[in-house]
Design an enzyme around this catalytic site. Structure first.
Site, mmCIF file in Angstrom:
data_model
loop_
_atom_site.group_PDB
_atom_site.id
_atom_site.type_symbol
_atom_site.label_atom_id
_atom_site.label_comp_id
_atom_site.label_asym_id
_atom_site.label_seq_id
_atom_site.Cartn_x
_atom_site.Cartn_y
_atom_site.Cartn_z
ATOM 1 N N HIS A 28 1.767 4.362 -3.129
ATOM 2 C CA HIS A 28 1.652 5.826 -3.122
ATOM 3 C C HIS A 28 2.756 6.436 -3.976
ATOM 4 O O HIS A 28 2.554 7.417 -4.696
ATOM 5 C CB HIS A 28 1.767 6.374 -1.695
ATOM 6 C CG HIS A 28 0.495 6.280 -0.916
ATOM 7 N ND1 HIS A 28 -0.694 6.795 -1.380
ATOM 8 C CD2 HIS A 28 0.224 5.753 0.299
ATOM 9 C CE1 HIS A 28 -1.645 6.579 -0.468
ATOM 10 N NE2 HIS A 28 -1.104 5.938 0.553
ATOM 11 N N HIS B 133 0.840 -1.201 0.000
ATOM 12 C CA HIS B 133 0.000 0.000 0.000
ATOM 13 C C HIS B 133 0.876 1.253 0.000
ATOM 14 O O HIS B 133 0.699 2.154 -0.827
ATOM 15 C CB HIS B 133 -0.944 -0.002 1.214
ATOM 16 C CG HIS B 133 -1.723 1.271 1.385
ATOM 17 N ND1 HIS B 133 -3.053 1.382 1.073
ATOM 18 C CD2 HIS B 133 -1.338 2.508 1.818
ATOM 19 C CE1 HIS B 133 -3.459 2.632 1.302
ATOM 20 N NE2 HIS B 133 -2.430 3.331 1.757
ATOM 21 N N GLU B 134 1.818 1.302 0.922
ATOM 22 C CA GLU B 134 2.670 2.495 1.021
ATOM 23 C C GLU B 134 3.481 2.693 -0.249
ATOM 24 O O GLU B 134 3.576 3.784 -0.793
ATOM 25 C CB GLU B 134 3.607 2.372 2.227
ATOM 26 C CG GLU B 134 2.907 2.376 3.567
ATOM 27 C CD GLU B 134 1.914 3.508 3.703
ATOM 28 O OE1 GLU B 134 2.133 4.586 3.117
ATOM 29 O OE2 GLU B 134 0.893 3.311 4.372
HETATM 30 ZN ZN LIG Z 1 -2.239 5.372 2.153
#
Ligand SMILES: [Zn+2]
Ligand SMILES: *[C@@H]1O[C@H](CO)[C@@H](O)[C@H](O)[C@H]1NC(C)=O
Ligand SMILES: *[C@@H]1O[C@H](CO)[C@@H](O)[C@H](O)[C@H]1NC(C)=O
Ligand SMILES: *[C@@H]1O[C@H](CO)[C@@H](O)[C@H](O)[C@H]1NC(C)=O
Ligand SMILES: *[C@@H]1O[C@H](CO)[C@@H](O)[C@H](O)[C@H]1NC(C)=O
Ligand SMILES: *[C@@H]1O[C@H](CO)[C@@H](O)[C@H](O)[C@H]1NC(C)=O
Ligand SMILES: *[C@@H]1O[C@H](CO)[C@@H](O)[C@H](O)[C@H]1NC(C)=O
Ligand SMILES: [Ca+2]
Ligand SMILES: [Ca+2]
Length: 613
Positions: free
Chosen positions: A412, A408-409
């Protein structure tokens, strides 16, 4: 007999000149999969045979071992008795090496031994479930009556000093003072060689070998190359929770994406969690103290019952985070997040874009708790990932060990770099975000959605599109950290375009988008099926491959600060660009199923699809 065939499949190594093929006792068809040929220096080729171990698994319930009836379970005793009965061999040929327990299984690692001396390339591993039943058994043991009858004398006839001299000369390096051992090596004719095992390094070239020198003839009979292969004890990226179990992965890098591997920037080579794409460390941002390995063996066993801050658990966290970020680098690279597409690498190998911006991964960062974040400065400055501990359990849990949180990170960084061309912003799991091309609430919300969707994509294992939950390990809660699982069922997840009317927080908005993408994914997999090799091969044709192409292609198409409407249109266009609009109706049908149809506007649902769909 099944066991006998293992002999033919065991690891053997011999130094041979050029590629003079000797008659081999295994089928020619196996040659490609069990042989590895490596040129040590001009003209000196080491031919290594990789074992094809036998492997059996025994389902959820497992099977008994001979000591099952005992009240007390002893891992070593149970293992020895099981192997003894399974392979019909003596207990004293079974050398218990090490064992450990995870939350869900107990693992034992064994080396075969003959006359008290271990056989280097004959190993086994047994796993027991928590009810102490055997659930799996792998073995490359080579014991047979005929080999035992041919055991060479266990007293070396050449000294270890002479063996070192031979190895130094054959391998152009120096003995590194690591204590030598005496071990057997099983050879391809079924016989054994007694060997001195010595480590040889060359500081100039970075070479680091474990050499097996025949203690009677002085010949180099086997070689372990610590440097060429990198092994990591990690949670494979397709696994959703830690409970699915760590595995040792060897050389998981994709050369198409990381041509010099994960531990080299083309100039400097490391044996730590530092390389061209990422550096994983614990400490201050300026203190990139990385995890060092033995050779490139990052084998650190996480102890779930100990605090995450114990040394072994820090090491396991750095290793897993390094593996995930590099894997996401390699996956996204082959789908278009390249040097020229503003990715994160120190050396760009002359392929465009700005370099010196590998991802810095701070594990157990002291800046936060129960979260994680990723700062995306513009191309040419490192992306900064910070993983925090989670204090919802005792002991605390480490976000670096939950793959979907790391992915998820990391995503980004991809969405921010690719939307608007190399600019960036800051994103995290639960907090507000600021940035340049995903600034508005709606765009920032989709940023969260893409990150969840990418994490989901990496964890699909087959064509069955199961519901997806994020963050269930760190929270120790099967519901994870989002309000609903991502699902094709509108009952399980009722979020629709119109839900945005009542949502302002970016992660809440992100859930609406991630759930739409889940449905798009399911639609594409329904039509095109699933490609097992989509992580490394973007030319495969499965719906998962199609999805990831459109996912990345749409980033570069969509405008700065996209809305649900423009992001949807970017997907439709991406499909037109790459697939000639083959998926036009599938995409529209799926978006429309969640209110993002042709006439959707101003957060009002519409389920219309274009004429002809
Ligand atoms: Zn996030
Ligand atoms: C290490 O390798 C270099 C380059 O091949 C060679 O010149 C040097 O002699 C080697 N060192 C040793 C100790 O053999
Ligand atoms: C560093 O690693 C790369 C890739 O594994 C290899 O090609 C290169 O020879 C190594 N360089 C040195 C100086 O060891
Ligand atoms: C740097 O990292 C090392 C090893 O993890 C640690 O002992 C040291 O305290 C750290 N220093 C700072 C300033 O964080
Ligand atoms: C996780 O939750 C289960 C069930 O709610 C509980 O039994 C267990 O102790 C929890 N684990 C930790 C590490 O807190
Ligand atoms: C497909 O993957 C799911 C998890 O995503 C798993 O539960 C299921 O057993 C797998 N099915 C097959 C046929 O392997
Ligand atoms: C928004 O919230 C209000 C009040 O809870 C509710 O009545 C309405 O149905 C919600 N609208 C949507 C589109 O979910
Ligand atoms: Ca998870
Ligand atoms: Ca870059």
């Amino acid at each position: 007999m099944k066991f006998w065939s293992n002999i033919l499949r065991s690891i053997f190594l011999a130094v041979v000149l050029a590629t003079s093929a000797t008659a081999s006792p295994f089928p020619a068809s196996l040659r490609h999969t069990i042989l590895q040929v490596r040129e040590i220096s001009p003209g000196v080729v080491v031919e290594s045979f990789h074992p094809e171990s036998s492997f059996e698994t025994f389902g959820v319930n497992g099977i008994d071992h001979p000591l099952s009836a005992r009240d007390e379970f002893d891992l070593k005793d149970a293992t020895v008795s099981f192997i003894q009965s399974r392979l019909n061999i003596d207990a004293d040929s079974i050398g218990f090496r090490t064992g450990f327990s995870s939350d869900v299984a107990q693992h034992a690692f064994i080396r075969q031994q003959i006359n008290g001396i271990p056989v280097a390339n004959a190993v086994a591993n047994v796993a027991f479930n928590m009810a102490n039943k055997v659930v799996s058994f792998g073995s490359s043991f080579v014991t047979t009556p005929s080999t035992v009858a041919n055991v060479p004398s266990t007293s070396p006839s050449i000294s270890v000093e002479d063996a070192i001299t031979n190895a130094e000369s054959a391998l152009s390096g120096k003995f590194n003072e690591h204590p030598p051992t005496v071990e057997f090596v099983a050879k391809k004719d079924g016989s054994l060689a007694l060997t001195h095992v010595v480590q040889i390094q060359n500081d100039t070239t970075g070479a680091w070998f474990e050499a097996f020198v025949d203690a009677h003839s002085g010949a180099l009979v086997q070689l372990t190359d610590f440097v060429a292969k990198a092994s990591y004890l990690v949670l494979p990226i397709t696994k959703e929770t830690l409970l699915e179990g760590f595995e040792v992965l060897t050389d998981p890098q994709n050369p198409a994406a990381s041509p010099d591997g994960w531990h080299s920037d083309g100039t400097t080579n490391t044996t730590s969690t530092a390389g061209n794409n990422a550096v994983a460390f614990k400490g201050a941002q300026t203190n990139t103290t990385t995890e060092s390995s033995v050779g490139l063996n990052f084998i650190f066993t996480q102890d779930p019952n100990a605090a995450p801050t114990t040394q072994a658990n820090i090491d396991a966290a750095r290793t897993n985070a390094f593996y995930i970020v590099n894997t996401v680098h390699d996956i996204s690279y082959v789908y278009g997040f390249t040097e020229a597409g503003f990715n994160f690498q120190n050396n760009n190998f002359g392929k465009g874009g700005a370099g010196n911006d590998r991802v810095t991964i701070s594990v157990q960062d002291s800046a936060g708790i129960d979260n994680a974040d990723f700062a995306t400065p513009p191309d040419g400055q490192s992306g900064r990932m910070r993983m925090f501990l989670w204090d919802l359990t005792n002991p605390e849990r480490d976000g670096a060990l939950e793959n979907d949180i790391v992915t998820h990170e990391n995503t980004h960084g991809i969405s921010n770099r690719m939307t608007g061309g190399g600019t960036g912003r800051h994103g995290d799991l639960n907090m507000l975000n600021i940035g340049s091309c995903l600034q508005t609430n709606e765009a920032g919300g989709m940023g969260e959605g893409w990150s969840d969707a990418m994490a989901e994509w990496t964890e699909h294992k087959n064509a069955t599109v199961v519901d997806f939950v994020l963050g269930q390990y760190v929270t120790n809660d099967s519901a994870g950290i989002r309000s609903h699982p991502y699902s094709t069922s509108a009952t399980t997840n009722p979020l629709r375009y119109s839900s945005l009317q009542n949502l302002t927080e970016v992660h809440d908005i992100g859930e609406v988008w991630a759930n739409m993408l889940h449905n798009v994914y399911a639609g594409l997999v329904g039509v095109h099926g699933f490609s097992d090799t989509a992580h490394t091969d973007p030319t495969t044709t499965g719906g998962n491959t199609v999805f990831l192409h459109l996912f990345l292609d749409a980033f570069t198409l969509q405008p700065c600060n996209p809305t649900f409407l423009t992001a949807r249109d970017a997907w439709i266009q991406a499909d037109a660009n790459r697939f000639g609009g083959e998926n036009f109706c599938t995409l529209w049908t799926e978006f429309a199923s969640r209110g993002l149809g042709v006439n959707a506007a101003a957060h009002q649902d519409d389920s219309t699809v274009p004429a002809g769909c």
